[in-house]
Motif scaffolding. Structure first.
Motif, PDB file in Angstrom:
ATOM      1  N   PRO A   3      60.187  20.041  68.360  1.00 31.75           N
ATOM      2  CA  PRO A   3      61.203  20.891  67.741  1.00 31.75           C
ATOM      3  C   PRO A   3      60.905  22.357  68.033  1.00 31.75           C
ATOM      4  CG  PRO A   3      59.696  20.023  66.078  1.00 31.75           C
ATOM      5  CD  PRO A   3      59.325  19.386  67.401  1.00 31.75           C
ATOM      6  N   SER A   4      61.940  23.166  68.134  1.00 28.22           N
ATOM      7  CA  SER A   4      61.742  24.595  68.368  1.00 28.22           C
ATOM      8  C   SER A   4      61.126  25.212  67.123  1.00 28.22           C
ATOM      9  CB  SER A   4      63.081  25.262  68.687  1.00 28.22           C
ATOM     10  OG  SER A   4      63.880  25.328  67.530  1.00 28.22           O
ATOM     11  N   SER A   5      60.567  26.402  67.270  1.00 31.32           N
ATOM     12  CA  SER A   5      59.976  27.071  66.119  1.00 31.32           C
ATOM     13  C   SER A   5      61.046  27.390  65.078  1.00 31.32           C
ATOM     14  CB  SER A   5      59.238  28.335  66.541  1.00 31.32           C
ATOM     15  OG  SER A   5      60.118  29.243  67.162  1.00 31.32           O
ATOM     16  N   GLN A   6      62.270  27.627  65.535  1.00 30.47           N
ATOM     17  CA  GLN A   6      63.376  27.881  64.603  1.00 30.47           C
ATOM     18  C   GLN A   6      63.699  26.610  63.815  1.00 30.47           C
ATOM     19  OE1 GLN A   6      66.929  29.371  66.445  1.00 30.47           O
ATOM     20  NE2 GLN A   6      67.880  29.890  64.501  1.00 30.47           N
ATOM     21  N   ASP A   7      63.708  25.456  64.507  1.00 26.61           N
ATOM     22  CA  ASP A   7      63.943  24.179  63.821  1.00 26.61           C
ATOM     23  C   ASP A   7      62.827  23.895  62.813  1.00 26.61           C
ATOM     24  OD1 ASP A   7      66.238  23.775  65.306  1.00 26.61           O
ATOM     25  OD2 ASP A   7      65.289  22.392  66.721  1.00 26.61           O
ATOM     26  N   ALA A   8      61.588  24.166  63.213  1.00 28.81           N
ATOM     27  CA  ALA A   8      60.454  23.927  62.327  1.00 28.81           C
ATOM     28  C   ALA A   8      60.529  24.824  61.097  1.00 28.81           C
ATOM     29  CB  ALA A   8      59.140  24.148  63.075  1.00 28.81           C
ATOM     30  N   ALA A   9      60.888  26.088  61.290  1.00 32.65           N
ATOM     31  CA  ALA A   9      61.017  27.017  60.161  1.00 32.65           C
ATOM     32  C   ALA A   9      62.138  26.569  59.222  1.00 32.65           C
ATOM     33  CB  ALA A   9      61.263  28.433  60.667  1.00 32.65           C
ATOM     34  N   SER A  10      63.223  26.095  59.799  1.00 35.01           N
ATOM     35  CA  SER A  10      64.346  25.609  59.000  1.00 35.01           C
ATOM     36  C   SER A  10      63.932  24.380  58.192  1.00 35.01           C
ATOM     37  CB  SER A  10      65.528  25.286  59.917  1.00 35.01           C
ATOM     38  OG  SER A  10      66.597  24.780  59.183  1.00 35.01           O
ATOM     39  N   GLU A  11      63.183  23.476  58.824  1.00 31.53           N
ATOM     40  CA  GLU A  11      62.700  22.281  58.129  1.00 31.53           C
ATOM     41  C   GLU A  11      61.791  22.675  56.972  1.00 31.53           C
ATOM     42  OE1 GLU A  11      60.155  18.183  58.837  1.00 31.53           O
ATOM     43  OE2 GLU A  11      60.098  19.725  60.382  1.00 31.53           O
ATOM     44  N   LEU A  12      60.885  23.629  57.200  1.00 31.91           N
ATOM     45  CA  LEU A  12      59.983  24.058  56.134  1.00 31.91           C
ATOM     46  C   LEU A  12      60.735  24.696  54.974  1.00 31.91           C
ATOM     47  CD1 LEU A  12      56.828  25.404  57.984  1.00 31.91           C
ATOM     48  CD2 LEU A  12      57.009  23.402  56.501  1.00 31.91           C
ATOM     49  N   ARG A  13      61.754  25.476  55.263  1.00 32.30           N
ATOM     50  CA  ARG A  13      62.563  26.073  54.188  1.00 32.30           C
ATOM     51  C   ARG A  13      63.245  24.984  53.369  1.00 32.30           C
ATOM     52  NH1 ARG A  13      63.773  29.823  58.155  1.00 32.30           N
ATOM     53  NH2 ARG A  13      65.747  28.795  58.649  1.00 32.30           N
ATOM     54  N   ARG A  14      63.790  23.990  54.044  1.00 28.77           N
ATOM     55  CA  ARG A  14      64.457  22.882  53.361  1.00 28.77           C
ATOM     56  C   ARG A  14      63.455  22.108  52.501  1.00 28.77           C
ATOM     57  NH1 ARG A  14      64.625  17.823  54.423  1.00 28.77           N
ATOM     58  NH2 ARG A  14      63.882  18.010  56.562  1.00 28.77           N
ATOM     59  N   LEU A  15      62.289  21.824  53.055  1.00 30.90           N
ATOM     60  CA  LEU A  15      61.266  21.094  52.304  1.00 30.90           C
ATOM     61  C   LEU A  15      60.760  21.916  51.121  1.00 30.90           C
ATOM     62  CD1 LEU A  15      59.260  19.473  55.215  1.00 30.90           C
ATOM     63  CD2 LEU A  15      60.718  18.291  53.547  1.00 30.90           C
ATOM     64  N   ARG A  16      60.584  23.218  51.330  1.00 29.49           N
ATOM     65  CA  ARG A  16      60.117  24.078  50.238  1.00 29.49           C
ATOM     66  C   ARG A  16      61.111  24.019  49.070  1.00 29.49           C
ATOM     67  NH1 ARG A  16      55.932  26.687  50.220  1.00 29.49           N
ATOM     68  NH2 ARG A  16      55.792  26.905  52.465  1.00 29.49           N
ATOM     69  N   TRP A  17      62.393  24.007  49.397  1.00 29.24           N
ATOM     70  CA  TRP A  17      63.410  23.904  48.345  1.00 29.24           C
ATOM     71  C   TRP A  17      63.296  22.555  47.634  1.00 29.24           C
ATOM     72  CZ3 TRP A  17      66.221  26.870  45.483  1.00 29.24           C
ATOM     73  CH2 TRP A  17      67.262  26.325  44.752  1.00 29.24           C
ATOM     74  N   GLN A  18      63.079  21.485  48.397  1.00 28.39           N
ATOM     75  CA  GLN A  18      62.964  20.152  47.800  1.00 28.39           C
ATOM     76  C   GLN A  18      61.681  20.008  46.972  1.00 28.39           C
ATOM     77  OE1 GLN A  18      63.583  17.893  51.512  1.00 28.39           O
ATOM     78  NE2 GLN A  18      65.215  16.839  50.383  1.00 28.39           N
ATOM     79  N   CYS A  19      60.670  20.808  47.288  1.00 28.78           N
ATOM     80  CA  CYS A  19      59.422  20.763  46.516  1.00 28.78           C
ATOM     81  C   CYS A  19      59.580  21.417  45.146  1.00 28.78           C
ATOM     82  CB  CYS A  19      58.287  21.452  47.277  1.00 28.78           C
ATOM     83  SG  CYS A  19      57.638  20.479  48.652  1.00 28.78           S
ATOM     84  N   ARG A  20      60.632  22.184  44.964  1.00 30.00           N
ATOM     85  CA  ARG A  20      60.899  22.802  43.657  1.00 30.00           C
ATOM     86  C   ARG A  20      61.348  21.696  42.707  1.00 30.00           C
ATOM     87  NH1 ARG A  20      62.347  28.679  43.609  1.00 30.00           N
ATOM     88  NH2 ARG A  20      63.135  27.991  41.595  1.00 30.00           N
ATOM     89  N   ARG A  21      60.572  21.498  41.663  1.00 30.68           N
ATOM     90  CA  ARG A  21      60.821  20.393  40.752  1.00 30.68           C
ATOM     91  C   ARG A  21      61.029  20.917  39.343  1.00 30.68           C
ATOM     92  NH1 ARG A  21      61.278  16.295  44.542  1.00 30.68           N
ATOM     93  NH2 ARG A  21      61.405  14.922  42.758  1.00 30.68           N
ATOM     94  N   GLY A  22      61.505  20.040  38.481  1.00 28.14           N
ATOM     95  CA  GLY A  22      61.679  20.388  37.079  1.00 28.14           C
ATOM     96  C   GLY A  22      60.358  20.503  36.342  1.00 28.14           C
ATOM     97  N   MET A  23      59.327  19.839  36.851  1.00 30.34           N
ATOM     98  CA  MET A  23      57.995  19.908  36.251  1.00 30.34           C
ATOM     99  C   MET A  23      57.172  20.911  37.051  1.00 30.34           C
ATOM    100  SD  MET A  23      57.000  15.951  35.602  1.00 30.34           S
ATOM    101  CE  MET A  23      57.543  15.093  34.160  1.00 30.34           C
ATOM    102  N   LEU A  24      56.707  21.943  36.391  1.00 29.00           N
ATOM    103  CA  LEU A  24      55.974  23.009  37.055  1.00 29.00           C
ATOM    104  C   LEU A  24      54.740  22.491  37.801  1.00 29.00           C
ATOM    105  CD1 LEU A  24      55.920  26.045  37.548  1.00 29.00           C
ATOM    106  CD2 LEU A  24      54.574  26.279  35.447  1.00 29.00           C
ATOM    107  N   GLU A  25      54.046  21.515  37.206  1.00 27.34           N
ATOM    108  CA  GLU A  25      52.850  20.968  37.838  1.00 27.34           C
ATOM    109  C   GLU A  25      53.186  20.339  39.191  1.00 27.34           C
ATOM    110  OE1 GLU A  25      53.920  20.192  34.790  1.00 27.34           O
ATOM    111  OE2 GLU A  25      52.389  20.921  33.415  1.00 27.34           O
ATOM    112  N   LEU A  26      54.288  19.595  39.235  1.00 26.46           N
ATOM    113  CA  LEU A  26      54.715  18.991  40.499  1.00 26.46           C
ATOM    114  C   LEU A  26      55.144  20.053  41.498  1.00 26.46           C
ATOM    115  CD1 LEU A  26      56.811  15.916  39.325  1.00 26.46           C
ATOM    116  CD2 LEU A  26      54.554  15.894  40.399  1.00 26.46           C
ATOM    117  N   ASP A  27      55.841  21.056  41.027  1.00 31.69           N
ATOM    118  CA  ASP A  27      56.285  22.164  41.869  1.00 31.69           C
ATOM    119  C   ASP A  27      55.073  22.775  42.568  1.00 31.69           C
ATOM    120  OD1 ASP A  27      57.244  24.711  42.809  1.00 31.69           O
ATOM    121  OD2 ASP A  27      58.843  24.632  41.321  1.00 31.69           O
ATOM    122  N   HIS A  28      54.033  23.099  41.790  1.00 26.13           N
ATOM    123  CA  HIS A  28      52.826  23.713  42.354  1.00 26.13           C
ATOM    124  C   HIS A  28      52.105  22.769  43.311  1.00 26.13           C
ATOM    125  CE1 HIS A  28      52.764  27.513  40.221  1.00 26.13           C
ATOM    126  NE2 HIS A  28      53.098  26.869  39.110  1.00 26.13           N
TER     127      HIS A  28
END
Length: 93
Positions: A3-28
């Motif tokens: 994947p291009s570096s732009q694709d990889a950066a986009s994937e990481l942004r998407r995953l970072r958003w999905q890592c945001r959870r309702g439980m702070l412990e899980l988020d961290h």
């Protein structure tokens, strides 16, 4: 095909958003793993990580706090790996 570096950066942004959870412990926990260990995963484990992010917070909490095993071996293996990565001492620390 890599994947291009732009694709990889986009994937990481998407995953970072999905890592945001309702439980702070899980988020961290999940965000820390994304920073420290996600880049080292092979394609299969990356797919399992995405599947893991689709699970409900309470189920994830049970798995990460060892109150219940994950629903399948690949998920449990990844849960164990995530815990190992985030609990490892910082280099030089």
């Amino acid at each position: 095909m890599e994947p291009s570096s732009q694709d990889a950066a986009s994937e990481l942004r998407r995953l970072r958003w999905q890592c945001r959870r309702g439980m702070l412990e899980l988020d961290h926990l999940l965000s820390r793993f994304l920073d420290l260990g996600y880049a080292d995963l092979d394609e299969g484990r990356r797919e399992t990580f995405q599947r893991l992010l689709g699970e409900q917070d309470q189920r994830l909490s049970d798995w990460f706090m060892s109150r219940a095993p994950a629903s399948d071996e690949a998920l449990q293996d990844l849960v164990d790996h995530i815990l190992d990565v985030v609990r490892a001492p910082a280099p030089g620390g």
